[in-house]
Write a protein that holds these residues in place. Structure first.
Motif, PDB file in Angstrom:
ATOM      1  N   GLU A  13      32.568  27.252  44.366  1.00  0.00           N
ATOM      2  CA  GLU A  13      31.264  27.534  44.959  1.00  0.00           C
ATOM      3  C   GLU A  13      30.164  26.735  44.281  1.00  0.00           C
ATOM      4  O   GLU A  13      29.247  26.233  44.940  1.00  0.00           O
ATOM      5  CB  GLU A  13      30.962  29.032  44.862  1.00  0.00           C
ATOM      6  CG  GLU A  13      31.890  29.910  45.677  1.00  0.00           C
ATOM      7  CD  GLU A  13      31.836  29.603  47.150  1.00  0.00           C
ATOM      8  OE1 GLU A  13      30.719  29.494  47.698  1.00  0.00           O
ATOM      9  OE2 GLU A  13      32.911  29.460  47.764  1.00  0.00           O
TER      10      GLU A  13
ATOM     11  N   ALA B 102      27.107  32.954  51.213  1.00  0.00           N
ATOM     12  CA  ALA B 102      28.429  33.169  50.626  1.00  0.00           C
ATOM     13  C   ALA B 102      29.343  33.880  51.609  1.00  0.00           C
ATOM     14  O   ALA B 102      30.552  33.618  51.655  1.00  0.00           O
ATOM     15  CB  ALA B 102      28.302  33.976  49.336  1.00  0.00           C
TER      16      ALA B 102
ATOM     17  N   SER C  67      30.530  31.367  54.209  1.00  0.00           N
ATOM     18  CA  SER C  67      31.572  30.467  53.715  1.00  0.00           C
ATOM     19  C   SER C  67      32.957  31.095  53.824  1.00  0.00           C
ATOM     20  O   SER C  67      33.955  30.387  53.987  1.00  0.00           O
ATOM     21  CB  SER C  67      31.286  30.081  52.260  1.00  0.00           C
ATOM     22  OG  SER C  67      31.440  31.198  51.391  1.00  0.00           O
TER      23      SER C  67
ATOM     24  N   LYS D  55      34.114  34.742  45.008  1.00  0.00           N
ATOM     25  CA  LYS D  55      33.154  34.305  46.017  1.00  0.00           C
ATOM     26  C   LYS D  55      31.791  34.940  45.786  1.00  0.00           C
ATOM     27  O   LYS D  55      30.748  34.269  45.857  1.00  0.00           O
ATOM     28  CB  LYS D  55      33.674  34.687  47.403  1.00  0.00           C
ATOM     29  CG  LYS D  55      34.685  33.735  48.004  1.00  0.00           C
ATOM     30  CD  LYS D  55      33.981  32.585  48.665  1.00  0.00           C
ATOM     31  CE  LYS D  55      34.943  31.717  49.437  1.00  0.00           C
ATOM     32  NZ  LYS D  55      34.254  30.562  50.075  1.00  0.00           N
TER      33      LYS D  55
ATOM     34  N   GLY E 234      30.126  33.549  42.640  1.00  0.00           N
ATOM     35  CA  GLY E 234      29.642  32.198  42.896  1.00  0.00           C
ATOM     36  C   GLY E 234      28.385  32.188  43.738  1.00  0.00           C
ATOM     37  O   GLY E 234      27.413  31.492  43.425  1.00  0.00           O
ATOM     38  N   GLY E 235      28.380  32.981  44.826  1.00  0.00           N
ATOM     39  CA  GLY E 235      27.190  33.054  45.669  1.00  0.00           C
ATOM     40  C   GLY E 235      25.998  33.630  44.933  1.00  0.00           C
ATOM     41  O   GLY E 235      24.863  33.162  45.098  1.00  0.00           O
TER      42      GLY E 235
END
Length: 278
Positions: free
Chosen positions: A27, A89, A92, A119, A122-123
């Protein structure tokens, strides 16, 4: 035929943490390589603060009738800055599902919840970084660069980013098409922003509209950031942003707890749905 022996708990934990780290790194790489998207995500909140805030400053008064409207608007701009990459996010996840990349990830010998957590982390990291960049515009709203205030805002932005990312992920695991996801977000996000107190005080609204404001997670998030800002800005902007039906103004601790609870609940529900066979 020999029986398979499960790996030790420490090895399984190491594998789960490695999976979270790999997804988080992916990410971050996608974020750093797409500089045009990074600029566009920062341009909208900057224009909102510099153009809309400056233009309305001479026309719109703060709740007490005086003061700088840009200082009132600044917490809402921070939330809007964090909101876009946090919700992305979730988009994605749907995009990875449509391209087939998600199926390749799911064959890894790790729990699906670890992939989803990577995820979300990361977002949230991307959203927090963009929110921290917009903090550099605090001087345009006459918000002081005090270390305690900046540290408080960054900490609250991280919690906000995690919560909004979890909400976006929860929506993504229930929607299978990217077009539907974008339509749902367009329908939901604009009313949520306007009913959060980001741009105007929630005073004197009808009962049914007040109920929607109280049910809106962004209401507590915006007020959380605004209480931190107004505590450091002298003058009338320190007036509470909302008038609650009972006259009760939630404390910072209560709003932190509400925000964290919403994020944790959304992440738990999203993990349960994502762990089912797709």
């Amino acid at each position: 035929m020999p029986l398979s022996v499960p790996p030790p708990v420490s090895r399984r934990l190491t594998g789960e943490l490695r999976a979270i780290k790999v997804v988080w790194q992916r990410e971050m790489i996608r974020f750093l390589r797409n500089r045009s998207l990074m600029a566009m995500n920062l341009l909208q909140p900057a224009l909102t603060l510099l153009v809309l805030g400056t233009g309305l400053n001479s026309l719109v008064s703060t709740p007490t009738g005086t003061g700088d409207y840009r200082a009132y608007l600044f917490p809402g701009v921070l939330v809007m800055t964090v909101q876009t990459p946090a919700i992305a996010a979730g988009a994605s996840i749907i995009w990875d599902c449509e391209t087939g990349f998600l199926r390749e990830m799911l064959v890894a010998p790790v729990r699906r919840g670890s992939l989803l957590l990577g995820k979300c982390v990361g977002g949230a990291t991307v959203a927090s970084c963009q929110g921290a960049v917009v903090l550099s515009l605090a001087w345009t709203a006459h918000v002081p660069y005090r270390p305690a205030l900046i540290a408080t805002l960054i900490g609250e932005l991280v919690i906000t980013a995690l919560t909004l990312t979890a909400l976006g992920t929860l929506a993504a695991v229930h929607i299978t098409r990217i077009q539907t996801f974008q339509a749902v977000l367009s329908f939901a996000l604009t009313p949520m922003v306007f009913l959060s107190g980001a741009m105007f005080p929630l005073v004197g609204l009808p009962v049914w509209l007040t109920a929607l404001c109280l049910a809106n997670p962004l209401t507590y998030i915006v007020d959380l950031l605004r209480q931190a800002v107004t505590a450091q800005v002298p003058g009338p902007t320190a007036t509470p942003v909302t008038t609650w039906p009972t006259g009760w103004q939630p404390s910072i601790a209560a709003e932190l707890a509400i925000t964290a609870t919403i994020g944790l609940a959304a992440l738990t529900l999203a993990t349960r749905r994502f762990s089912r066979p797709r």
